[in-house]
Design a protein around this motif. Structure first.
Motif, PDB file in Angstrom:
ATOM      1  N   LEU A 144       0.710 -15.659 -98.973  1.00 26.04           N
ATOM      2  CA  LEU A 144       0.672 -14.482 -98.100  1.00 26.04           C
ATOM      3  C   LEU A 144      -0.274 -13.422 -98.672  1.00 26.04           C
ATOM      4  CD1 LEU A 144       4.437 -14.075 -97.106  1.00 26.04           C
ATOM      5  CD2 LEU A 144       2.553 -14.686 -95.580  1.00 26.04           C
ATOM      6  N   ARG A 145      -0.224 -13.233 -99.984  1.00 24.22           N
ATOM      7  CA  ARG A 145      -1.132 -12.265-100.610  1.00 24.22           C
ATOM      8  C   ARG A 145      -2.585 -12.697-100.447  1.00 24.22           C
ATOM      9  NH1 ARG A 145       3.081 -11.983-104.518  1.00 24.22           N
ATOM     10  NH2 ARG A 145       2.106 -13.652-105.738  1.00 24.22           N
ATOM     11  N   GLN A 146      -2.846 -13.964-100.642  1.00 21.88           N
ATOM     12  CA  GLN A 146      -4.209 -14.459-100.489  1.00 21.88           C
ATOM     13  C   GLN A 146      -4.711 -14.268 -99.061  1.00 21.88           C
ATOM     14  OE1 GLN A 146      -4.510 -18.505-101.895  1.00 21.88           O
ATOM     15  NE2 GLN A 146      -3.391 -18.063-103.777  1.00 21.88           N
ATOM     16  N   LEU A 147      -3.831 -14.538 -98.094  1.00 17.38           N
ATOM     17  CA  LEU A 147      -4.228 -14.391 -96.696  1.00 17.38           C
ATOM     18  C   LEU A 147      -4.519 -12.930 -96.364  1.00 17.38           C
ATOM     19  CD1 LEU A 147      -4.688 -15.636 -93.953  1.00 17.38           C
ATOM     20  CD2 LEU A 147      -2.213 -15.526 -93.520  1.00 17.38           C
ATOM     21  N   LEU A 174      -8.041 -12.180 -97.472  1.00 21.88           N
ATOM     22  CA  LEU A 174      -9.038 -12.788 -96.600  1.00 21.88           C
ATOM     23  C   LEU A 174      -9.198 -12.009 -95.298  1.00 21.88           C
ATOM     24  CD1 LEU A 174      -8.168 -16.581 -97.064  1.00 21.88           C
ATOM     25  CD2 LEU A 174     -10.173 -15.368 -97.934  1.00 21.88           C
ATOM     26  N   LEU A 175      -8.083 -11.607 -94.708  1.00 18.16           N
ATOM     27  CA  LEU A 175      -8.144 -10.852 -93.459  1.00 18.16           C
ATOM     28  C   LEU A 175      -8.719  -9.466 -93.678  1.00 18.16           C
ATOM     29  CD1 LEU A 175      -4.680 -11.889 -91.948  1.00 18.16           C
ATOM     30  CD2 LEU A 175      -6.940 -12.725 -91.289  1.00 18.16           C
ATOM     31  N   GLN A 176      -8.393  -8.880 -94.810  1.00 19.37           N
ATOM     32  CA  GLN A 176      -8.949  -7.569 -95.136  1.00 19.37           C
ATOM     33  C   GLN A 176     -10.463  -7.656 -95.275  1.00 19.37           C
ATOM     34  OE1 GLN A 176      -7.463  -5.940 -98.782  1.00 19.37           O
ATOM     35  NE2 GLN A 176      -8.762  -4.123 -98.702  1.00 19.37           N
ATOM     36  N   TYR A 177     -10.929  -8.683 -95.963  1.00 17.73           N
ATOM     37  CA  TYR A 177     -12.365  -8.858 -96.160  1.00 17.73           C
ATOM     38  C   TYR A 177     -13.080  -9.082 -94.830  1.00 17.73           C
ATOM     39  CZ  TYR A 177     -16.737 -10.750 -98.005  1.00 17.73           C
ATOM     40  OH  TYR A 177     -18.062 -10.971 -98.291  1.00 17.73           O
ATOM     41  N   THR A 180       3.271 -15.837 -84.228  1.00 15.64           N
ATOM     42  CA  THR A 180       2.402 -16.419 -83.208  1.00 15.64           C
ATOM     43  C   THR A 180       0.950 -15.973 -83.397  1.00 15.64           C
ATOM     44  OG1 THR A 180       2.905 -14.557 -81.729  1.00 15.64           O
ATOM     45  CG2 THR A 180       4.248 -16.548 -81.516  1.00 15.64           C
ATOM     46  N   GLU A 181       0.745 -14.891 -84.163  1.00 19.70           N
ATOM     47  CA  GLU A 181      -0.593 -14.382 -84.416  1.00 19.70           C
ATOM     48  C   GLU A 181      -0.599 -13.667 -85.764  1.00 19.70           C
ATOM     49  OE1 GLU A 181      -3.952 -11.546 -82.238  1.00 19.70           O
ATOM     50  OE2 GLU A 181      -1.948 -11.754 -81.394  1.00 19.70           O
ATOM     51  N   PRO A 182      -1.576 -13.927 -86.604  1.00 21.48           N
ATOM     52  CA  PRO A 182      -2.694 -14.848 -86.395  1.00 21.48           C
ATOM     53  C   PRO A 182      -2.290 -16.304 -86.590  1.00 21.48           C
ATOM     54  CG  PRO A 182      -2.808 -13.938 -88.584  1.00 21.48           C
ATOM     55  CD  PRO A 182      -1.658 -13.235 -87.900  1.00 21.48           C
ATOM     56  N   ALA A 183      -3.196 -17.189 -86.224  1.00 17.08           N
ATOM     57  CA  ALA A 183      -2.900 -18.619 -86.344  1.00 17.08           C
ATOM     58  C   ALA A 183      -2.681 -19.019 -87.792  1.00 17.08           C
ATOM     59  CB  ALA A 183      -4.050 -19.434 -85.738  1.00 17.08           C
ATOM     60  N   GLU A 184      -3.397 -18.371 -88.717  1.00 15.44           N
ATOM     61  CA  GLU A 184      -3.235 -18.707 -90.138  1.00 15.44           C
ATOM     62  C   GLU A 184      -1.817 -18.423 -90.616  1.00 15.44           C
ATOM     63  OE1 GLU A 184      -7.541 -17.127 -89.753  1.00 15.44           O
ATOM     64  OE2 GLU A 184      -5.581 -16.777 -88.835  1.00 15.44           O
ATOM     65  N   LEU A 185      -1.223 -17.330 -90.130  1.00 22.16           N
ATOM     66  CA  LEU A 185       0.134 -16.993 -90.533  1.00 22.16           C
ATOM     67  C   LEU A 185       1.131 -17.978 -89.935  1.00 22.16           C
ATOM     68  CD1 LEU A 185       2.248 -15.224 -91.852  1.00 22.16           C
ATOM     69  CD2 LEU A 185       2.117 -13.675 -89.878  1.00 22.16           C
TER      70      LEU A 185
END
Length: 378
Positions: free
Chosen positions: A66-69, A72-75, A105-110
């Protein structure tokens, strides 16, 4: 950092201290029965301890991903998706409870991350159920063997005590839940992490990712266009163990069918998978007696359309292979005999709706010679 505390999701099912004792102690049990009971309780405790360690590791892995994601989304500047992941990370840190199956349901990565975590938890629960069921089965079998050997010379009250020990286990809530869970099967297991619980008694249900190889002359565009991940679950819960002892000899044997279930995750990296495409899996076995390898069978699955950046997981029934092994020990030494087959490997082929090969993978690398242009037809 996540605080170390009991896993709420599993505690009621398999980590309660009261669950270690499957039965009420019958009066005047023979010494042999006490030994069998101690072995049974040790097997259950070992499985529970291993499962608890595994669950704690899964918690840490989920929180870390979760932290890594979030980074990535922040970047990428995806603020709305970043908020959703941030909220899930805070919820998980506060409650240590698994996500709801349909919450994200959003985002797909989550959504994918939450589903993988739930599958890992279910795999751990299934492994524990199988180990507990097997330990209980061996215990009641040993009680039956003991009762038969004592039937003509034992006090009737002692025989009744053995029957009471058996009945107490058969009516135990923990054991009944474990049996029900082991019959349900592992279900959809994670395709990202290996899950294994070994009780030390030779019983293991494992979930691992296979290292897949591709043809040496494969087009670079294909390599960059798609991803294929293959997970294999090995289930030995149907393998039965038998023990017998004499004055100067002892024998131990195992026989039964081992199940190998396959799931394949295919992703569209830079290319799309057209609807109606197929995944074809071909299985290969190896003889335990002469080590020869042979083609076993194949199965296939029709795929929906998979867009770029999307993925889809196909579950396959897999194969079941019978094997047996026996070891006899006497003052002259030991004799080991075995027969049957074990899993050797597989090939995976992605075909377009017209049946043309898009991509092929195989495991182990030696199966490169078995890859054909007509997968599933031999």
């Amino acid at each position: 950092m996540i605080a170390r505390r009991p896993i709420q999701w599993l505690a009621a099912a398999c980590l309660a201290a009261a669950a270690l004792g499957a039965t009420k102690r019958g009066p005047d049990l023979p010494r042999e029965a006490e030994v069998y009971r101690a072995e049974y309780e040790a097997a259950v405790k070992s499985s529970d301890d291993a499962t608890q360690r595994l669950m704690q590791g899964l918690e840490l892995t989920y929180a870390d991903r979760l932290r890594q994601l979030q980074y990535l989304l922040q970047y990428a500047g995806r603020l709305r998706e970043l908020m959703a992941v941030y909220d899930e990370a805070r919820r998980f840190q506060a409650r240590h409870a698994p996500p709801a199956p349909t919450a994200a349901t959003e985002p797909a990565e989550l959504k994918l991350l939450a589903e993988e975590h739930l599958r890992s938890l279910r795999a751990a629960q299934y492994s524990n159920d199988v180990c507990v069921t097997r330990a209980a089965a061996i215990y009641v079998q040993n009680l039956a063997i003991l009762r038969r050997s004592m039937a003509e010379r034992a006090d009737p009250d002692m025989l009744l005590a053995l029957d009471a020990e058996r009945d107490g286990l058969l009516t135990n809530t923990r054991i009944r839940k474990a049996v029900a869970g082991s019959l349900a099967g592992p279900g959809s297991l994670t395709n990202q992490a290996a899950v294994a619980v070994d009780t030390g008694s030779g019983v293991e249900v494992s979930d691992r990712i296979l290292r897949m190889y591709g043809p040496g002359n494969e087009d670079v565009a294909v390599v960059m266009g798609y991803t294929i991940s293959v997970g294999l679950t090995e289930d030995t819960s149907r393998v039965r163990e038998r023990l017998s002892e004499g004055a100067k000899t002892s024998a131990k044997s195992q026989d039964g069918a081992v199940g190998y279930q396959v799931r394949i995750n295919i992703g569209g990296r830079n290319s799309e998978v057209p609807p109606g495409s197929r995944l074809v899996v071909e299985y290969f076995s190896r003889s335990l007696t002469d080590n020869s390898k042979k083609y076993h069978s194949s199965e296939q699955s029709v795929l929906p359309g998979i867009g770029r950046g999307e993925s889809y997981t196909a579950e396959f029934k897999g194969i079941s292979l019978y094997r047996s092994e026996s070891v006899s020990t006497s003052t002259r030494g030991s004799i080991r005999s075995y027969s049957g087959d074990e899993f050797h490997g597989l090939t995976v082929s992605l075909l377009d709706p017209e049946g043309r090969v898009i991509m092929q993978r195989f495991h182990p690398q030696s199966l490169s010679r078995e890859v054909t242009d007509t997968p599933g037809i031999r």
